[in-house]
Design a protein around this motif. Sequence first.
Motif, PDB file in Angstrom:
ATOM      1  N   LEU A 299       8.322  -7.604  -0.462  1.00  0.00           N
ATOM      2  CA  LEU A 299       8.917  -7.457   0.867  1.00  0.00           C
ATOM      3  C   LEU A 299      10.435  -7.578   0.821  1.00  0.00           C
ATOM      4  CD1 LEU A 299       6.390  -9.452   3.102  1.00  0.00           C
ATOM      5  CD2 LEU A 299       6.369  -7.043   2.431  1.00  0.00           C
ATOM      6  N   CYS A 300      11.043  -7.003  -0.195  1.00  0.00           N
ATOM      7  CA  CYS A 300      12.497  -7.053  -0.238  1.00  0.00           C
ATOM      8  C   CYS A 300      13.121  -6.131   0.807  1.00  0.00           C
ATOM      9  CB  CYS A 300      13.001  -6.697  -1.632  1.00  0.00           C
ATOM     10  SG  CYS A 300      12.394  -5.150  -2.285  1.00  0.00           S
ATOM     11  N   PHE A 301      12.306  -5.179   1.345  1.00  0.00           N
ATOM     12  CA  PHE A 301      12.768  -4.296   2.420  1.00  0.00           C
ATOM     13  C   PHE A 301      11.867  -4.472   3.642  1.00  0.00           C
ATOM     14  CE2 PHE A 301      13.642  -1.929  -1.583  1.00  0.00           C
ATOM     15  CZ  PHE A 301      15.027  -1.994  -1.550  1.00  0.00           C
ATOM     16  N   PRO A 302      12.403  -4.318   4.842  1.00  0.00           N
ATOM     17  CA  PRO A 302      11.562  -4.376   6.044  1.00  0.00           C
ATOM     18  C   PRO A 302      10.425  -3.365   6.015  1.00  0.00           C
ATOM     19  CG  PRO A 302      13.885  -4.483   6.641  1.00  0.00           C
ATOM     20  CD  PRO A 302      13.835  -4.186   5.179  1.00  0.00           C
ATOM     21  N   SER A 303      10.637  -2.230   5.327  1.00  0.00           N
ATOM     22  CA  SER A 303       9.599  -1.204   5.248  1.00  0.00           C
ATOM     23  C   SER A 303       8.339  -1.736   4.578  1.00  0.00           C
ATOM     24  CB  SER A 303      10.124   0.013   4.485  1.00  0.00           C
ATOM     25  OG  SER A 303      10.519  -0.347   3.177  1.00  0.00           O
ATOM     26  N   GLY A 304       8.465  -2.780   3.745  1.00  0.00           N
ATOM     27  CA  GLY A 304       7.286  -3.350   3.103  1.00  0.00           C
ATOM     28  C   GLY A 304       6.296  -3.876   4.126  1.00  0.00           C
ATOM     29  N   ILE A 305       6.815  -4.543   5.161  1.00  0.00           N
ATOM     30  CA  ILE A 305       5.934  -5.046   6.227  1.00  0.00           C
ATOM     31  C   ILE A 305       5.405  -3.893   7.062  1.00  0.00           C
ATOM     32  CG2 ILE A 305       5.760  -6.601   8.204  1.00  0.00           C
ATOM     33  CD1 ILE A 305       8.039  -8.217   7.080  1.00  0.00           C
ATOM     34  N   VAL A 306       6.272  -2.929   7.358  1.00  0.00           N
ATOM     35  CA  VAL A 306       5.866  -1.777   8.172  1.00  0.00           C
ATOM     36  C   VAL A 306       4.737  -1.012   7.497  1.00  0.00           C
ATOM     37  CG1 VAL A 306       6.617   0.430   9.133  1.00  0.00           C
ATOM     38  CG2 VAL A 306       8.119  -1.575   9.268  1.00  0.00           C
ATOM     39  N   ASN A 307       4.824  -0.831   6.174  1.00  0.00           N
ATOM     40  CA  ASN A 307       3.779  -0.107   5.459  1.00  0.00           C
ATOM     41  C   ASN A 307       2.446  -0.837   5.517  1.00  0.00           C
ATOM     42  OD1 ASN A 307       5.364   2.097   4.646  1.00  0.00           O
ATOM     43  ND2 ASN A 307       6.129   1.011   2.847  1.00  0.00           N
ATOM     44  N   ILE A 308       2.490  -2.173   5.454  1.00  0.00           N
ATOM     45  CA  ILE A 308       1.258  -2.954   5.598  1.00  0.00           C
ATOM     46  C   ILE A 308       0.644  -2.722   6.971  1.00  0.00           C
ATOM     47  CG2 ILE A 308       0.314  -5.295   5.744  1.00  0.00           C
ATOM     48  CD1 ILE A 308       2.362  -6.149   3.656  1.00  0.00           C
ATOM     49  N   LEU A 309       1.482  -2.756   7.987  1.00  0.00           N
ATOM     50  CA  LEU A 309       0.992  -2.592   9.361  1.00  0.00           C
ATOM     51  C   LEU A 309       0.420  -1.203   9.592  1.00  0.00           C
ATOM     52  CD1 LEU A 309       3.751  -4.457  11.415  1.00  0.00           C
ATOM     53  CD2 LEU A 309       1.578  -5.319  10.547  1.00  0.00           C
ATOM     54  N   ARG A 310       0.984  -0.197   8.948  1.00  0.00           N
ATOM     55  CA  ARG A 310       0.488   1.164   9.138  1.00  0.00           C
ATOM     56  C   ARG A 310      -0.943   1.300   8.623  1.00  0.00           C
ATOM     57  NH1 ARG A 310       3.809   4.716  11.272  1.00  0.00           N
ATOM     58  NH2 ARG A 310       6.085   4.564  11.008  1.00  0.00           N
ATOM     59  N   VAL A 311      -1.257   0.595   7.540  1.00  0.00           N
ATOM     60  CA  VAL A 311      -2.630   0.635   7.037  1.00  0.00           C
ATOM     61  C   VAL A 311      -3.545  -0.180   7.946  1.00  0.00           C
ATOM     62  CG1 VAL A 311      -4.145   0.120   5.089  1.00  0.00           C
ATOM     63  CG2 VAL A 311      -1.819   0.907   4.663  1.00  0.00           C
ATOM     64  N   VAL A 312      -3.116  -1.380   8.302  1.00  0.00           N
ATOM     65  CA  VAL A 312      -3.964  -2.291   9.070  1.00  0.00           C
ATOM     66  C   VAL A 312      -4.306  -1.732  10.445  1.00  0.00           C
ATOM     67  CG1 VAL A 312      -4.028  -4.554  10.191  1.00  0.00           C
ATOM     68  CG2 VAL A 312      -3.199  -4.348   7.839  1.00  0.00           C
ATOM     69  N   LYS A 313      -3.350  -1.087  11.097  1.00  0.00           N
ATOM     70  CA  LYS A 313      -3.645  -0.601  12.451  1.00  0.00           C
ATOM     71  C   LYS A 313      -4.604   0.572  12.448  1.00  0.00           C
ATOM     72  CE  LYS A 313       0.276   2.554  13.275  1.00  0.00           C
ATOM     73  NZ  LYS A 313       1.494   2.745  14.109  1.00  0.00           N
ATOM     74  N   ASN A 314      -4.839   1.166  11.266  1.00  0.00           N
ATOM     75  CA  ASN A 314      -5.838   2.217  11.145  1.00  0.00           C
ATOM     76  C   ASN A 314      -7.182   1.673  10.666  1.00  0.00           C
ATOM     77  OD1 ASN A 314      -4.693   5.022  11.658  1.00  0.00           O
ATOM     78  ND2 ASN A 314      -3.113   4.149  10.347  1.00  0.00           N
ATOM     79  N   ALA A 315      -7.310   0.350  10.620  1.00  0.00           N
ATOM     80  CA  ALA A 315      -8.546  -0.284  10.150  1.00  0.00           C
ATOM     81  C   ALA A 315      -9.060  -1.245  11.216  1.00  0.00           C
ATOM     82  CB  ALA A 315      -8.295  -1.019   8.835  1.00  0.00           C
ATOM     83  N   PRO A 316      -9.715  -0.733  12.260  1.00  0.00           N
ATOM     84  CA  PRO A 316     -10.120  -1.576  13.388  1.00  0.00           C
ATOM     85  C   PRO A 316     -11.174  -2.629  13.039  1.00  0.00           C
ATOM     86  CG  PRO A 316     -11.086   0.619  13.570  1.00  0.00           C
ATOM     87  CD  PRO A 316     -10.091   0.679  12.464  1.00  0.00           C
ATOM     88  N   LYS A 317     -11.918  -2.453  11.922  1.00  0.00           N
ATOM     89  CA  LYS A 317     -12.973  -3.398  11.557  1.00  0.00           C
ATOM     90  C   LYS A 317     -12.527  -4.391  10.486  1.00  0.00           C
ATOM     91  CE  LYS A 317     -16.655  -0.052  12.539  1.00  0.00           C
ATOM     92  NZ  LYS A 317     -17.805   0.705  11.954  1.00  0.00           N
ATOM     93  N   LEU A 318     -11.244  -4.397  10.158  1.00  0.00           N
ATOM     94  CA  LEU A 318     -10.753  -5.235   9.066  1.00  0.00           C
ATOM     95  C   LEU A 318     -11.010  -6.712   9.344  1.00  0.00           C
ATOM     96  CD1 LEU A 318      -9.216  -5.021   6.354  1.00  0.00           C
ATOM     97  CD2 LEU A 318      -7.133  -5.541   7.644  1.00  0.00           C
ATOM     98  N   GLU A 319     -11.653  -7.373   8.355  1.00  0.00           N
ATOM     99  CA  GLU A 319     -11.979  -8.788   8.477  1.00  0.00           C
ATOM    100  C   GLU A 319     -11.218  -9.653   7.477  1.00  0.00           C
ATOM    101  OE1 GLU A 319     -16.175  -9.026   7.975  1.00  0.00           O
ATOM    102  OE2 GLU A 319     -16.648  -7.867   9.787  1.00  0.00           O
ATOM    103  N   GLU A 320     -10.963  -9.116   6.284  1.00  0.00           N
ATOM    104  CA  GLU A 320     -10.304  -9.886   5.234  1.00  0.00           C
ATOM    105  C   GLU A 320      -9.073  -9.142   4.730  1.00  0.00           C
ATOM    106  OE1 GLU A 320     -13.061 -10.715   2.128  1.00  0.00           O
ATOM    107  OE2 GLU A 320     -14.289 -12.057   3.344  1.00  0.00           O
ATOM    108  N   LEU A 321      -7.955  -9.872   4.604  1.00  0.00           N
ATOM    109  CA  LEU A 321      -6.706  -9.293   4.125  1.00  0.00           C
ATOM    110  C   LEU A 321      -6.153 -10.179   3.015  1.00  0.00           C
ATOM    111  CD1 LEU A 321      -4.356  -7.251   4.339  1.00  0.00           C
ATOM    112  CD2 LEU A 321      -3.361  -8.727   6.106  1.00  0.00           C
ATOM    113  N   ASP A 322      -6.027  -9.597   1.812  1.00  0.00           N
ATOM    114  CA  ASP A 322      -5.433 -10.293   0.672  1.00  0.00           C
ATOM    115  C   ASP A 322      -4.123  -9.604   0.307  1.00  0.00           C
ATOM    116  OD1 ASP A 322      -7.596 -12.241  -0.898  1.00  0.00           O
ATOM    117  OD2 ASP A 322      -8.532 -10.743   0.376  1.00  0.00           O
ATOM    118  N   ILE A 323      -3.064 -10.397   0.139  1.00  0.00           N
ATOM    119  CA  ILE A 323      -1.762  -9.838  -0.221  1.00  0.00           C
ATOM    120  C   ILE A 323      -1.227 -10.606  -1.423  1.00  0.00           C
ATOM    121  CG2 ILE A 323       0.586  -9.351   0.524  1.00  0.00           C
ATOM    122  CD1 ILE A 323      -0.410  -9.337   3.406  1.00  0.00           C
ATOM    123  N   GLU A 324      -0.866  -9.867  -2.465  1.00  0.00           N
ATOM    124  CA  GLU A 324      -0.223 -10.469  -3.629  1.00  0.00           C
ATOM    125  C   GLU A 324       1.210  -9.973  -3.698  1.00  0.00           C
ATOM    126  OE1 GLU A 324      -0.556 -10.711  -8.527  1.00  0.00           O
ATOM    127  OE2 GLU A 324      -2.002  -9.526  -7.387  1.00  0.00           O
TER     128      GLU A 324
END
Length: 423
Positions: A299-324
Amino acid sequence: MPQLRSRDTAAAPILECLPPAMQEEILSRLPIRDAARTSVLSRVWRRRWEPVPYRFLDWPPGTPTGTVDRVIARCAHPVHQFRHPYVRELDFGRFSLWLLRLAALGVRSVSAEFQYSNIYRLHPCIFSCSHLATLDLLGCKIQAPPPTFVGFPSLTTLSLSKVGFAQGARGLEALIFSSPSLRTLQLDTMSIPTVEVDGEEEEVFEQWVINAPNLRRLQITQNYYYGWHFSALPFLEVADVSGLFFGFYPADRDFLMLISALDQPTKLKLSMPFTSSDALEGLSPSFENLKSLSLRTQLCFPSGIVNILRVVKNAPKLEELDIEFMDYEDKLAEANINSLYAHCADDLFSNLTNVRIKGAICERNEMLLIEFLLSKAAQLEALDVSLSICCSRSAKDVLAEAAQYGRASPGADVTIKRYQYIP
């Protein structure tokens, strides 16, 4: 120990009284390593196991080459499985002979690891094993198939590690395409050559396609992208391409094409691009089946968070999120939490119950993401953060800061712990 020897001595005469056909039936149902152990029962049983028609040839490490020769030569029935954990360079020629015999016996599963990597040229008779359901190879080179090769119609599992192809990427593409029943595909550190551009060899790979319409499970462990794309994968359930270092991905559009083809799994592991651009702008598919998402990113750039959100908002059934989180390679550019809200709807994280974060150094962008998750995930039950060894802050200090954040789920359990090395 004396009791064990006494029991063995008592059992031997009883087994010897059984009819020969029954003895063979018993031995044929044992794994080859267990059958070989019957040689210690008595002098009569010392070689009794060798001529038995075994269907499962799973050789233990250190099995003498001569033993393998004798058993395969005497096989008179179809062999379901052949597994050799380590074929020495001295035995490469013998393995080719074994493979010729196995092809004639209609072998259904071949698993072998070869000494050194990409030296042994796998005998073309592998393409005569038309009944193969499983092919698992480590450290060899696959030659071009003969003109008469029509494919592996029964192959359901293909696992290749440190394997090269005489035809380059096109050879791998053809092998996958010729296996229409493929359900599981694992590719690990493949030997794919680069191509020449304007007469000079560069780090550019030929573009090729993974065409496996019935694929259920996919795993690619490769440090660098080597030119592959996907055709439609309508039945894909689990996909893991987290081994790729997308910080070196050639272009954002290539990553967008990749992730757009992985919209069906219930479980997905990815490495995200380490760029300052919005690599997922225009992402259209809905990950409607996705319940578990694992990401490797920084997450050295703000786009790193934005890219995560773009995937998550297209996954309405998401229950578990792992980030390394990976080590930062660039100077930190801080995000603004208000800008993050502009990229999400009110129902974002509506089903998210568990979040696990690994390798956090707790710079501002990482803490903003934690704050954002806590403020939006109304069903959150647990958020576990494992601090990187490079984190200068104490777990107590980070937990105290997280306690100040607003929470959409008052009952969410937040845990902050130091990195623990587990050998």
